[in-house]
Design a protein around this motif. Structure first.
Motif, mmCIF file in Angstrom:
data_model
loop_
_atom_site.group_PDB
_atom_site.id
_atom_site.type_symbol
_atom_site.label_atom_id
_atom_site.label_comp_id
_atom_site.label_asym_id
_atom_site.label_seq_id
_atom_site.Cartn_x
_atom_site.Cartn_y
_atom_site.Cartn_z
ATOM 1 N N LEU A 50 0.820 -1.217 0.000
ATOM 2 C CA LEU A 50 0.000 0.000 0.000
ATOM 3 C C LEU A 50 0.851 1.262 0.000
ATOM 4 O O LEU A 50 0.396 2.324 -0.437
ATOM 5 N N ALA A 51 2.080 1.163 0.497
ATOM 6 C CA ALA A 51 2.987 2.311 0.512
ATOM 7 C C ALA A 51 3.697 2.511 -0.817
ATOM 8 O O ALA A 51 4.266 3.579 -1.064
ATOM 9 N N SER A 52 3.658 1.512 -1.664
ATOM 10 C CA SER A 52 4.433 1.540 -2.903
ATOM 11 C C SER A 52 3.610 2.058 -4.080
ATOM 12 O O SER A 52 2.385 2.166 -4.019
ATOM 13 N N GLU A 53 4.304 2.325 -5.166
ATOM 14 C CA GLU A 53 3.640 2.779 -6.385
ATOM 15 C C GLU A 53 2.833 1.666 -7.042
ATOM 16 O O GLU A 53 2.026 1.930 -7.939
ATOM 17 N N ASP A 54 3.033 0.434 -6.601
ATOM 18 C CA ASP A 54 2.226 -0.669 -7.129
ATOM 19 C C ASP A 54 0.751 -0.510 -6.762
ATOM 20 O O ASP A 54 -0.111 -1.148 -7.378
ATOM 21 N N SER A 55 0.457 0.319 -5.766
ATOM 22 C CA SER A 55 -0.935 0.552 -5.358
ATOM 23 C C SER A 55 -1.364 1.987 -5.661
ATOM 24 O O SER A 55 -2.204 2.558 -4.958
ATOM 25 N N ALA A 56 -0.810 2.562 -6.721
ATOM 26 C CA ALA A 56 -0.974 3.993 -7.001
ATOM 27 C C ALA A 56 -2.419 4.432 -7.205
ATOM 28 O O ALA A 56 -2.731 5.620 -7.058
ATOM 29 N N PHE A 57 -3.335 3.515 -7.545
ATOM 30 C CA PHE A 57 -4.735 3.884 -7.781
ATOM 31 C C PHE A 57 -5.626 3.473 -6.613
ATOM 32 O O PHE A 57 -6.840 3.396 -6.742
ATOM 33 N N ILE A 58 -5.022 3.228 -5.463
ATOM 34 C CA ILE A 58 -5.783 2.824 -4.275
ATOM 35 C C ILE A 58 -5.690 3.926 -3.224
ATOM 36 O O ILE A 58 -4.605 4.251 -2.750
ATOM 37 N N THR A 59 -6.829 4.500 -2.868
ATOM 38 C CA THR A 59 -6.891 5.431 -1.750
ATOM 39 C C THR A 59 -8.280 5.366 -1.129
ATOM 40 O O THR A 59 -9.264 5.063 -1.812
ATOM 41 N N GLY A 60 -8.344 5.592 0.172
ATOM 42 C CA GLY A 60 -9.611 5.504 0.889
ATOM 43 C C GLY A 60 -10.093 4.083 1.106
ATOM 44 O O GLY A 60 -11.223 3.862 1.532
ATOM 45 N N ALA A 61 -9.228 3.111 0.851
ATOM 46 C CA ALA A 61 -9.624 1.701 0.958
ATOM 47 C C ALA A 61 -9.434 1.191 2.383
ATOM 48 O O ALA A 61 -8.613 1.704 3.139
ATOM 49 N N GLU A 62 -10.203 0.173 2.726
ATOM 50 C CA GLU A 62 -10.063 -0.537 3.996
ATOM 51 C C GLU A 62 -9.735 -1.983 3.645
ATOM 52 O O GLU A 62 -10.547 -2.674 3.043
ATOM 53 N N VAL A 63 -8.545 -2.421 3.984
ATOM 54 C CA VAL A 63 -8.079 -3.730 3.550
ATOM 55 C C VAL A 63 -7.935 -4.650 4.749
ATOM 56 O O VAL A 63 -7.142 -4.415 5.655
ATOM 57 N N ALA A 64 -8.750 -5.706 4.761
ATOM 58 C CA ALA A 64 -8.712 -6.685 5.851
ATOM 59 C C ALA A 64 -7.596 -7.680 5.608
ATOM 60 O O ALA A 64 -7.403 -8.153 4.475
ATOM 61 N N ILE A 65 -6.861 -8.018 6.668
ATOM 62 C CA ILE A 65 -5.886 -9.087 6.619
ATOM 63 C C ILE A 65 -6.096 -9.887 7.891
ATOM 64 O O ILE A 65 -5.464 -9.697 8.918
ATOM 65 N N ASP A 66 -7.066 -10.831 7.790
ATOM 66 C CA ASP A 66 -7.634 -11.436 8.987
ATOM 67 C C ASP A 66 -7.956 -12.915 8.840
ATOM 68 O O ASP A 66 -8.662 -13.490 9.664
ATOM 69 N N GLY A 67 -7.441 -13.541 7.797
ATOM 70 C CA GLY A 67 -7.702 -14.953 7.590
ATOM 71 C C GLY A 67 -9.151 -15.249 7.235
ATOM 72 O O GLY A 67 -9.586 -16.404 7.275
ATOM 73 N N GLY A 68 -9.901 -14.204 6.896
ATOM 74 C CA GLY A 68 -11.283 -14.406 6.466
ATOM 75 C C GLY A 68 -12.336 -14.063 7.504
ATOM 76 O O GLY A 68 -13.537 -14.219 7.262
ATOM 77 N N TRP A 69 -11.909 -13.551 8.673
ATOM 78 C CA TRP A 69 -12.862 -13.228 9.734
ATOM 79 C C TRP A 69 -13.961 -12.266 9.259
ATOM 80 O O TRP A 69 -15.112 -12.382 9.677
ATOM 81 N N ALA A 70 -13.612 -11.332 8.398
ATOM 82 C CA ALA A 70 -14.571 -10.277 8.014
ATOM 83 C C ALA A 70 -15.494 -10.703 6.864
ATOM 84 O O ALA A 70 -16.287 -9.893 6.387
ATOM 85 N N ILE A 71 -15.388 -11.938 6.413
ATOM 86 C CA ILE A 71 -16.265 -12.391 5.324
ATOM 87 C C ILE A 71 -17.722 -12.287 5.749
ATOM 88 O O ILE A 71 -18.084 -12.703 6.849
#
Length: 243
Positions: free
Chosen positions: A222-243
């Motif tokens: 998310l800090a890199s230019e590889d995510s240059a078109f991503i802003t205002g996003a909420e990204v879960a990294i939770d093993g699927g808890w938020a499904i």
């Protein structure tokens, strides 16, 4: 991942998830600024990163501390490209046992600290044409959990503030996103009972706790230019808890 020589400030960087993030950025060739109130541990990590990092004492609840930190970063590196608002505290309790003192402590670090970080990072980033802010929220900022009302309140706030900041700061070339870890194998889990942590692993579709390194990989993306078109996003990294 195009992070070579990026200047990256990470709060709560002395141990746990913050330390893993620092190591990941250093491995990518970034110039890492470790910030924490745990001076001995922060200095030790800085030495282990062998020239890729410096350590600054930073109380995220203090305007004066943020101002001093950015003044020093700009003096040393000339700019700040990335802020990772990682500092946070977790003190679970049912509603009936939640005290104003405990709730205020979590508000100060988790919510106000994140707000102040965005304020002073944006001020610095505007001088150089933009940057990236990654706010560490929680799965508790995506869904309700019993016995965590004050903590959850701060993490929902981080989620909301991220979206406001993304809308407000886009015109200055500043992207802002939030990361929502689930049960991650750090010392913070010691605040839970063994039973809660067992359920945290078994109830996730992937049937395990995450690692700090896995969170660090997402933050680096998310800090890199590889995510240059991503802003205002909420990204879960939770093993699927938020499904």
């Amino acid at each position: 991942m195009k992070l070579q020589n990026k200047v990256v400030l990470i709060t709560g960087a002395a141990r746990g998830q913050g330390a893993a993030e620092a190591k990941r950025f250093a491995a990518e060739g970034a110039k890492v600024v470790l910030a924490d109130v745990l001076d001995a541990e922060g200095e030790q990590l800085s030495r282990r990163l062998e020239g890729r990092a410096i350590y600054l004492h930073l109380d995220v609840t203090s305007d004066e501390s943020w101002e001093a930190a950015f003044a020093q970063i700009e003096r040393i590196h000339g700019r700040c490209d990335v802020l990772v608002n990682n500092a946070g505290i977790y003190r679970p309790a049912p509603i009936a046992e939640t005290t104003s003192k405990s709730a205020e402590a979590m508000f100060q670090v988790n919510q106000l600290g994140t707000l102040l970080g965005m304020k002073y990072a944006a001020e610095s980033m505007k001088k150089t044409g933009g940057g990236v802010i990654v706010n560490i929220s929680s799965i508790a900022g995506l869904r309700g959990f019993a016995n965590a009302i004050a903590y959850s309140g701060t993490k929902w706030a981080v989620r909301g503030m991220t979206k406001v900041a993304a809308a407000e700061l886009a015109q200055f070339g500043i992207r802002v996103n939030s990361v929502h870890p689930g049960f991650i194998a750090t010392d913070m889990l010691k605040e839970n009972t063994a039973e809660v942590n067992r359920i945290g692993a078994e109830a996730a579709p992937l049937k395990r706790h995450g690692t700090p390194e896995e969170v660090a990989n997402l933050v680096a993306f998310l800090a890199s230019e590889d995510s240059a078109f991503i802003t205002g996003a909420e990204v879960a990294i939770d093993g699927g808890w938020a499904i």
